[in-house]
Design a protein around this motif. Structure first.
Motif, PDB file in Angstrom:
ATOM      1  N   LEU A  70       0.848  -1.430   0.117  1.00 57.28           N
ATOM      2  CA  LEU A  70      -0.049  -0.010  -0.005  1.00 57.28           C
ATOM      3  C   LEU A  70       0.770   1.115  -0.107  1.00 57.28           C
ATOM      4  N   VAL A  78      -9.009   2.004   1.578  1.00 54.88           N
ATOM      5  CA  VAL A  78      -8.747   1.004   0.553  1.00 54.88           C
ATOM      6  C   VAL A  78     -10.271   0.724   0.426  1.00 54.88           C
ATOM      7  N   ASN A  79     -10.789   0.628  -0.792  1.00 53.72           N
ATOM      8  CA  ASN A  79     -12.277   0.231  -0.829  1.00 53.72           C
ATOM      9  C   ASN A  79     -13.173   0.664   0.381  1.00 53.72           C
ATOM     10  N   VAL A  98      -2.465  -4.725  -1.887  1.00 53.71           N
ATOM     11  CA  VAL A  98      -3.453  -4.324  -2.662  1.00 53.71           C
ATOM     12  C   VAL A  98      -3.686  -5.109  -3.750  1.00 53.71           C
ATOM     13  N   ASP A 139      -8.962  -3.000  -6.641  1.00 53.94           N
ATOM     14  CA  ASP A 139      -9.056  -1.963  -5.296  1.00 53.94           C
ATOM     15  C   ASP A 139      -8.904  -0.516  -5.754  1.00 53.94           C
ATOM     16  N   THR A 140      -9.812   0.218  -4.930  1.00 51.05           N
ATOM     17  CA  THR A 140      -9.914   1.566  -4.973  1.00 51.05           C
ATOM     18  C   THR A 140      -9.204   2.020  -3.965  1.00 51.05           C
ATOM     19  N   ILE A 141      -8.464   3.021  -4.118  1.00 51.78           N
ATOM     20  CA  ILE A 141      -7.540   3.695  -3.164  1.00 51.78           C
ATOM     21  C   ILE A 141      -7.858   5.156  -3.000  1.00 51.78           C
ATOM     22  N   THR A 153      -7.357   3.705  -8.905  1.00 55.35           N
ATOM     23  CA  THR A 153      -7.770   2.132  -8.847  1.00 55.35           C
ATOM     24  C   THR A 153      -6.354   1.420  -9.320  1.00 55.35           C
TER      25      THR A 153
END
Length: 198
Positions: free
Chosen positions: A90, A117-118, A129, A133-135, A173
């Motif tokens: 991350l 994260v998400n 990650v 995954d959306t960060i 993403t």
């Protein structure tokens, strides 16, 4: 918490690394007076391992654990799996997205609970990650001066193809798991595998 407190430029010189790989735009004025002695095979393997650990800011025990995990993975070579796992940490992803000037700063940002994260707060820099995954940076920190300053510095930095980034919204993403060709780190992972295989 154990930390590597060595002077960065000094270590870069010793490992023959450009500080730019760490997000540092300083140049070292000193040159390394190398002795003409040829480096042994073990010395070369050790140097590659130290380079990887130094670039990603990972200490020996977690690095060894990552290597053991990479060995157990069924697809891909151990060396490439290791580099991919390091890249998917991350703190490294935050650095790659341009939301931190250096990986050390990215680690601090994650530690201080600035990252979702998400939609869930994650404060573990080594969190791995996954594709899809959306960060994002938490809403309450998005308009702070800190991130304006960071984006000013990192704006011209290339975002890797495996990431999609929206600098206005401070989100991103993970489109896919990076391949070794997409990781621009000057480390010969084959030598690391040889070192640990002894």
């Amino acid at each position: 918490m154990a930390r590597d407190m060595d002077p960065v430029l000094k270590k870069c010189r010793a490992l023959g690394l450009e500080p730019a790989y760490l997000g540092i735009d300083k140049k070292s004025n000193r040159s390394v007076a190398r002795k003409s002695k040829k480096m042994s095979e073990y010395g070369m393997q050790l140097r590659e391992k130290q380079k990887a650990k130094f670039i990603y800011g990972v200490l020996e025990k977690p690095f060894r654990n990552l290597f053991a995990k990479a060995q157990k993975m069924k697809n891909g070579t151990t060396g490439e799996n290791l580099m991919t796992m390091l890249e998917l940490r991350l703190d490294n992803v935050i650095f790659r997205m341009g939301y931190a000037r250096t990986r050390k700063e990215a680690r601090q940002i994650v530690d201080h609970k600035h990252v979702l994260v998400n939609g869930k707060c994650v404060n573990i820099p080594s969190y791995s990650v996954k594709a899809g995954d959306t960060i994002e940076i938490k809403e309450k920190f998005k308009n702070t001066q800190r991130y304006k300053d960071i984006l000013e510095v990192t704006d011209g930095r290339m975002v890797p193809a495996w990431l999609e980034v929206n600098h206005e919204a401070l989100t991103g993403t993970v489109k896919e798991v990076p391949t070794r060709d997409q990781i621009d780190v000057p480390v010969d992972e084959v030598l690391i595998v040889e070192l640990y295989s002894k």
